[in-house]
Design an enzyme around this catalytic site. Structure first.
Site, PDB file in Angstrom:
ATOM      1  N   GLY A  51       5.663 -34.484 -29.647  1.00 26.35           N
ATOM      2  CA  GLY A  51       4.446 -34.399 -30.451  1.00 26.35           C
ATOM      3  C   GLY A  51       3.704 -33.087 -30.309  1.00 26.35           C
ATOM      4  CB  SER A  59       8.726 -31.035 -31.588  1.00 27.81           C
ATOM      5  OG  SER A  59       7.490 -31.369 -30.955  1.00 27.81           O
ATOM      6  CD  GLU A 114      11.936 -39.082 -26.837  1.00 31.35           C
ATOM      7  OE1 GLU A 114      12.058 -38.906 -28.047  1.00 31.35           O
ATOM      8  OE2 GLU A 114      11.063 -39.813 -26.339  1.00 31.35           O
ATOM      9  CG  HIS A 154       8.433 -43.185 -25.846  1.00 27.56           C
ATOM     10  ND1 HIS A 154       7.301 -42.436 -25.688  1.00 27.56           N
ATOM     11  CD2 HIS A 154       9.132 -42.625 -26.867  1.00 27.56           C
ATOM     12  CE1 HIS A 154       7.306 -41.463 -26.595  1.00 27.56           C
ATOM     13  NE2 HIS A 154       8.406 -41.559 -27.328  1.00 27.56           N
ATOM     14  CG  ASN A 173       8.839 -44.020 -31.344  1.00 27.62           C
ATOM     15  OD1 ASN A 173       8.251 -45.052 -31.691  1.00 27.62           O
ATOM     16  ND2 ASN A 173       8.530 -43.363 -30.244  1.00 27.62           N
ATOM     17  CD  GLU A 191       4.148 -41.319 -27.230  1.00 24.18           C
ATOM     18  OE1 GLU A 191       4.279 -42.360 -27.901  1.00 24.18           O
ATOM     19  OE2 GLU A 191       4.336 -40.182 -27.705  1.00 24.18           O
ATOM     20  CE  LYS A 228       5.708 -40.630 -31.159  1.00 22.21           C
ATOM     21  NZ  LYS A 228       5.421 -39.646 -30.146  1.00 22.21           N
TER      22      LYS A 228
HETATM   23  C1  PEP Z   1       9.054 -39.593 -29.827  1.00 23.68           C
HETATM   24  O1  PEP Z   1       8.124 -40.284 -30.170  1.00 23.68           O
HETATM   25  O2  PEP Z   1       9.955 -40.081 -29.158  1.00 23.68           O
HETATM   26  C2  PEP Z   1       9.079 -38.184 -30.241  1.00 23.68           C
HETATM   27  C3  PEP Z   1      10.092 -37.453 -29.871  1.00 23.68           C
HETATM   28  O3  PEP Z   1       8.019 -37.731 -30.983  1.00 23.68           O
HETATM   29  P1  PEP Z   1       7.947 -36.361 -31.849  1.00 23.68           P
HETATM   30  O4  PEP Z   1       9.231 -36.284 -32.651  1.00 23.68           O
HETATM   31  O5  PEP Z   1       6.738 -36.518 -32.719  1.00 23.68           O
HETATM   32  O6  PEP Z   1       7.853 -35.232 -30.891  1.00 23.68           O
END
Ligand code: PEP
Length: 254
Positions: A171, A211, A165, A95, A10, A97, A12
């Site tokens: 992040g 992460s 998640e 997601h 992803n 976000e 983003k």
């Molecule tokens: C994500 O954007 O779904 C995500 C898990 O980000 P990160 O791996 O940077 O934590």
């Protein structure tokens, strides 16, 4: 039947169209070679067309990061399921976000999941609890509620992938532990079994996200309920993403 692991990147809101093409150029040959893992790139909308042309004839799949549920019409700025279906196999929906910055609710995400399925797009449905919910001991209630809410009224979500998640892990550099994530993902699988039966749930692929890096992917992939990862930050570094995909192939084969 063993489940085919799936690693999705992803990106983003990162990379201009030229940068996106350059990043795919850095990954393409090596990613294409890896067998036994489904590899999905999810760049920004504006780069989907160019990347679709670049990956034609390879084993790499394409996904979008969001979508509106209407087919067409007066929805300025939105992107519809048939627009994506010409280019992509996957679409990330719900997601955290989107939920937190743009107020997306389970009801809206449910409409999007229905629309994706109707147009032959495989939804990667994201669920996960916030830190406050986690600390209040509400993880199971929140996550199972999101799964049920986002799948409400859907008869048979063929092609569905669920990404667990935890919001506090996205992040932040603070990933869940493998066993911790696996336990919640087992509960997600049980919830899906209650909705669609054991056989469907056994075939459902569930990703961990939050992460993930090349240093910790092994801890997740060795868990029985974890069928891959949704990777944010680390998917923007070609060598890192390739390493995550390669380790997944090796460990799931092993
Ligand atoms: C994500 O954007 O779904 C995500 C898990 O980000 P990160 O791996 O940077 O934590």
């Amino acid at each position: 039947m063993p489940r085919l692991p799936i690693i999705a990147g992803n990106w983003k809101m990162n990379t201009t169209p030229h940068q996106a093409v350059a990043l795919v150029g850095e990954m393409l040959a090596e990613l294409d070679e890896v067998r036994g893992v489904e590899k999905v790139l999810c760049p920004p909308f504006v780069s989907l067309g160019a990347i679709e042309r670049l990956i034609q004839g390879t084993s790499i799949k394409l996904g979008a990061q969001n979508m509106y549920f209407e087919e067409k019409g007066a929805y300025t700025g939105e992107v519809s399921p048939p627009m994506l279906a010409e280019l992509c196999q996957y679409v990330i929906l719900g997601h955290s976000e989107r939920r937190h910055h743009f107020g997306e609710t389970d009801e809206l995400i449910n409409q999007k999941v229905k629309a994706a399925l109707a147009f032959g797009l495989n939804p990667i449905l994201c669920v996960g609890e916030t830190l406050a919910e986690n600390e209040a001991g509400r993880t199971v209630e929140v996550v199972t509620g999101q799964v049920r809410g986002c799948l409400a009224g859907i008869e048979w979500p063929q092609g569905l992938v669920i990404a667990y998640e935890p919001v506090w892990a996205i992040g932040t550099g603070r990933a869940a532990s493998g066993p911790q994530a696996n336990a919640i993902m087992g509960i997600i699988r049980d919830t899906v079994a209650q909705l669609y039966g054991q056989a469907f749930a056994e075939g459902l692929r569930i990703q961990y996200g939050g992460s993930v890096t090349s240093a910790n992917i092994g801890e997740f992939i060795e868990q029985p309920h974890i069928d891959g990862a949704l990777v944010g930050g680390a998917s923007l570094q070609a060598a890192e993403f390739i390493d995550i995909v390669r380790q997944t192939a090796t460990l799931k084969r092993g």
